[in-house]
Design a protein around this motif. Structure first.
Motif, short mmCIF file in Angstrom:
data_model
loop_
_atom_site.label_atom_id
_atom_site.label_comp_id
_atom_site.label_asym_id
_atom_site.label_seq_id
_atom_site.Cartn_x
_atom_site.Cartn_y
_atom_site.Cartn_z
N ALA A 417 0.73 -1.21 0.12
CA ALA A 417 0.10 -0.02 -0.03
C ALA A 417 0.75 1.01 -0.01
O ALA A 417 0.58 2.16 -0.71
N ALA A 420 2.44 1.87 -3.18
CA ALA A 420 1.32 2.27 -4.24
C ALA A 420 1.33 3.79 -4.19
O ALA A 420 0.73 4.49 -5.05
N ASP A 446 -6.02 1.79 0.63
CA ASP A 446 -5.36 2.75 0.51
C ASP A 446 -6.03 3.61 -0.42
O ASP A 446 -6.98 3.12 -1.25
N VAL A 451 -5.61 -1.76 -8.38
CA VAL A 451 -5.18 -2.84 -9.20
C VAL A 451 -6.05 -2.58 -10.59
O VAL A 451 -7.27 -2.64 -10.30
N THR A 465 4.46 -9.12 -10.86
CA THR A 465 4.79 -7.71 -10.14
C THR A 465 4.54 -6.55 -11.40
O THR A 465 4.97 -6.78 -12.55
N THR A 466 4.29 -5.35 -11.00
CA THR A 466 4.22 -4.32 -12.00
C THR A 466 5.60 -3.33 -11.65
O THR A 466 5.54 -2.15 -12.01
N LYS A 467 6.28 -3.78 -10.56
CA LYS A 467 7.38 -2.96 -10.11
C LYS A 467 8.65 -3.26 -10.77
O LYS A 467 8.90 -4.51 -10.95
N GLY A 472 7.29 -9.81 -7.01
CA GLY A 472 5.97 -10.68 -7.36
C GLY A 472 5.80 -11.80 -6.20
O GLY A 472 4.91 -12.63 -6.58
N LEU A 473 6.56 -11.71 -5.23
CA LEU A 473 6.60 -12.91 -4.32
C LEU A 473 5.74 -12.57 -3.07
O LEU A 473 4.94 -13.18 -2.27
N ALA A 499 -6.72 0.58 -3.56
CA ALA A 499 -6.94 -1.06 -3.25
C ALA A 499 -7.37 -1.41 -1.99
O ALA A 499 -7.14 -0.59 -1.10
#
Ligand SMILES: Nc1ncnc2c1ncn2[C@@H]1O[C@H](COP(=O)(O)OP(=O)(O)O)[C@@H](O)[C@H]1O
Ligand SMILES: [Mg+2]
Length: 521
Positions: A417, A420, A446, A451, A465-467, A472-473, A499
Motif C-alpha cells: 500500500a 503504491a 489505501d 489494481v 509484479t508491476t514494479k 512478485g512474491l 486497493a
C-alpha cells in the motif's frame, strides 16, 4: 403427466393402506350397525303386534255391528210393537219407540214405516261424543199376524234403526291399518335401506380417499421434485462439478437439506481452490529453490574475478583504469541485487508451514502497529510518508495464528500500500479489524491507484509484479499463509479509492493467557 416416483408411490401406498384399513372395518361395522339399528325399530315382532292390533279393532268393530244388529232386532221384533201394529195404534207405536230409545241410548233415530207412510219416528234429544251412524232395517212381513177385528192384513212394515258407534274406534282402526301397511313396506325394504346406507357411506369415504390421495400426490410431488433436483446436483458434484447450487424453496426439512448441501458445495469449492493454490505454490517454491541455487553459486566467482581483474591491472592508461573501476562497481552492484533476489527466492522456497497458536488479534495488531514507523522509514526514508491509521474493534477477537508469519503478511500488505502511494501527495493507508459472524475481518486499504482489472486475476500468482524492483512474491506468500490459517484473502475496491485487501480468518479458541472480560461473558 409425469410418472410417479418411487417415493411418491410409497407415500400413496402408505396413504392408501391407512385409508383402506379403517374403511374395511367401517364397512363391516357400518353394515351391522345400520342393520341392528334398523332391526330394533323394524322387525317381525313389532309387525305382528301391529297386525294384531288391527285385528283387534276389526273384532271390536264387528262386535259393535253385532250389537247394533241385536239392538235393531230387539226393537223390531218386540211384542209391544207388534201388538201396537196389529191394533194399528200409532200412539202405542210411538210410545214403544220412546221406550226403546231410553233402553238403547246409542240409537240415534228410529222410525216405523208402512209403505210410504211414516207411522212414528223418534230421535233422542242429543248424544255425547262423536259417533258414526249405521242404518239397519227390518221388514216385518205382511202375513205375520191377522188383525183381531176383520180379516184385514197388516201392510208390510219397515223398521229403520240408526245405531251409532264411537267414531274414534273407526279412526283408530283406519290408522292401525295404515300403520301396519306402512310397517310391512318398511320391513320389505329393510335390506334395501341398509344397502343404501352402506352405499352412501362407501361413496363418501371413497370420495374422501380420492381427495386425500390427490392431495398426497400434490404435496409429495413438490417435495420429490426438489429431492430429485438435489440428487441430480449430488451426482454432478460427484462428477467433480463444484459450480452447482440448488435453488431453495419452501420452509421445510428439504429446504434445510438444500441449504446444507449448497453450503457444503461452497466449502468444497473453497477448499479445492485452496488445495489447488497451495499445490501451485509448492511447485513455484521448488522452482524458486532451484533458481536461487543456480544463481547463487556463480555469484562469488564472478565477484572475485571482477575484484581480481581490478586489482591486477598494472597499466597506466587512466581512461582504461576508470572504465575498469566503473565495470567493477556495476558488477558489484548487480551481484548485490542478485544476492538480494536469491535471498528472497530462497526465503520463499523455504517458507515454513504456519504453526498456529491461540491468540487475540487485538494484541497481535498492537504489536504490528509498533513496527509501522520502521516500515515507513524503510519505504520512504527521508521523504514525507503517508498517514497510516489502525482501526481495531474493541472486542475480543480470539484466533489461531502463527504470529510471525501473519506479521510478515500484514507487513507485506502495508508495504504494498505504501509503495503504491509513492510519489503521491498526502496518501492514506487504513487497517481495520472487526468481528463478522464466525470470522474476523482484516482489511488493509489505501487511496492509491488500485489494481487494474486485467491484473486482478494474476495478483496472487508468484512473480507477478508491476514494479521494476519487485519480485512478485509478496502477495503469493500472503495468500499461502492466509490459506494455511484456514482463511481467505480477496481483492476489492476500497472506499478510499485505491486497493483493498480483505483477509478473513475463522474465529478460534480463546487465548489461554488472557481470561475473558467480564462484560463479554
Ligand atoms: N496496494 C496496492 N495498490 C496497487 N497495486 C498493488 C497493491 N498491492 C499490490 N499491488 C500490485 O500487485 C503486484 C504484486 O504485489 P506483490 O506480490 O507484493 O509483489 P511486489 O510487491 O514485489 O510487486 C504489485 O506489483 C502491484 O502491481
Ligand atoms: Mg510486495
Amino acid at each position: 403427466m409425469r410418472r410417479l416416483s418411487r417415493f411418491e408411490q410409497k407415500i400413496l401406498v402408505a396413504m392408501g393402506l391407512v385409508a383402506l384399513a379403517p374403511l374395511a372395518g367401517a364397512i363391516v361395522l357400518g353394515r351391522s350397525a345400520v342393520r341392528d339399528a334398523y332391526h330394533t325399530g323394524v322387525n317381525e315382532r313389532i309387525h305382528a303386534q301391529l297386525e294384531g292390533s288391527v285385528d283387534l279393532y276389526q273384532v271390536h268393530l264387528e262386535t259393535l255391528r253385532e250389537d247394533a244388529e241385536r239392538t235393531t232386532d230387539a226393537i223390531a221384533y218386540h211384542h209391544a210393537l207388534h201388538d201396537a201394529l196389529d191394533a194399528a195404534d200409532r200412539r202405542a207405536v210411538d210410545a214403544h219407540l220412546g221406550a226403546m230409545l231410553e233402553r238403547f241410548p246409542h240409537v240415534a233415530r228410529v222410525s216405523v214405516r208402512q209403505g210410504e207412510e211414516v207411522l212414528a219416528e223418534r230421535a233422542p234429544d242429543g248424544m255425547d261424543g262423536e259417533r258414526r251412524p249405521v242404518t239397519l232395517r227390518r221388514m216385518l212381513p205382511a202375513e205375520t199376524l191377522a188383525t183381531p177385528e176383520g180379516e184385514r192384513e197388516r201392510p208390510e212394515t219397515e223398521v229403520e234403526v240408526v245405531a251409532t258407534a264411537p267414531q274414534a274406534v273407526f279412526d283408530r282402526f283406519q290408522t292401525a291399518g295404515e300403520e301396519a301397511e306402512l310397517y310391512a313396506r318398511l320391513l320389505e325394504q329393510s335390506e334395501f335401506v341398509s344397502g343404501t346406507y352402506v352405499g352412501v357411506f362407501l361413496g363418501l369415504l371413497g370420495a374422501l380417499i380420492v381427495v386425500a390421495l390427490g392431495l398426497g400426490v400434490l404435496l409429495s410431488r413438490r417435495v420429490t421434485a426438489r429431492v430429485t433436483s438435489l440428487a441430480r446436483a449430488v451426482r454432478r458434484v460427484g462428477a467433480g462439478d463444484l459450480t452447482v447450487t440448488v435453488p431453495l424453496g419452501g420452509r421445510d426439512e428439504v429446504h434445510e437439506l438444500t441449504e446444507a448441501f449448497n453450503a457444503m458445495v461452497r466449502d468444497l469449492r473453497a477448499s479445492r481452490a485452496r488445495i489447488e493454490y497451495l499445490q501451485r505454490i509448492g511447485a513455484w517454491q521448488e522452482f524458486a529453490r532451484r533458481l536461487a541455487h543456480e544463481i547463487k553459486n556463480p555469484l562469488t566467482p564472478i565477484q572475485l574475478a571482477a575484484q581480481e581483474m581490478h586489482r591486477s591491472y598494472q597499466g597506466d592508461d587512466p581512461r582504461y583504469q576508470r572504465k575498469l573501476e566503473d565495470a567493477c562497481a556495476i558488477i558489484e552492484e548487480e551481484v548485490a541485487t542478485l544476492r538480494r533476489l536469491v535471498g528472497e527466492f530462497s526465503g520463499f522456497a523455504k517458507l515454513p508451514r504456519a504453526d498456529l497458536e491461540a491468540a487475540d488479534l487485538r494484541d497481535f495488531l498492537g504489536d504490528v502497529e509498533r513496527t509501522v514507523p520502521a516500515i515507513l522509514e524503510d519505504v520512504y526514508e527521508d521523504e514525507e510518508a503517508p498517514a497510516v491509521e489502525f482501526l481495531v474493534a474493541d472486542r475480543e477477537m480470539p484466533v489461531r495464528i502463527d504470529a510471525m508469519m501473519l506479521k510478515r503478511c500484514v507487513d507485506n500488505l502495508l508495504r504494498n500500500a505504501l509503495q503504491a502511494l509513492r510519489g503521491r501527495e498526502g496518501g492514506h493507508v487504513r487497517l481495520r479489524a472487526l468481528r463478522e459472524g464466525e470470522e474476523v475481518l482484516l482489511r488493509i486499504e489505501d487511496d492509491g491507484p488500485g489494481v487494474a482489472a486485467k491484473d486482478r486475476e494474476r495478483l496472487f500468482d508468484p512473480y507477478f509484479t508491476t514494479k521494476s524492483d519487485g519480485t512478485g512474491l509478496g502477495l503469493a506468500i500472503v495468500k499461502k499463509v492466509v490459506l494455511e490459517h484456514g482463511g481467505e484473502i480477496t481483492y476489492a475496491d476500497s472506499e478510499l479509492g485505491g486497493a483493498c485487501f480483505e483477509v478473513r480468518l475463522p474465529l478460534g479458541g480463546r487465548p489461554s493467557a488472557r481470561p475473558p472480560k467480564k462484560s463479554e461473558t
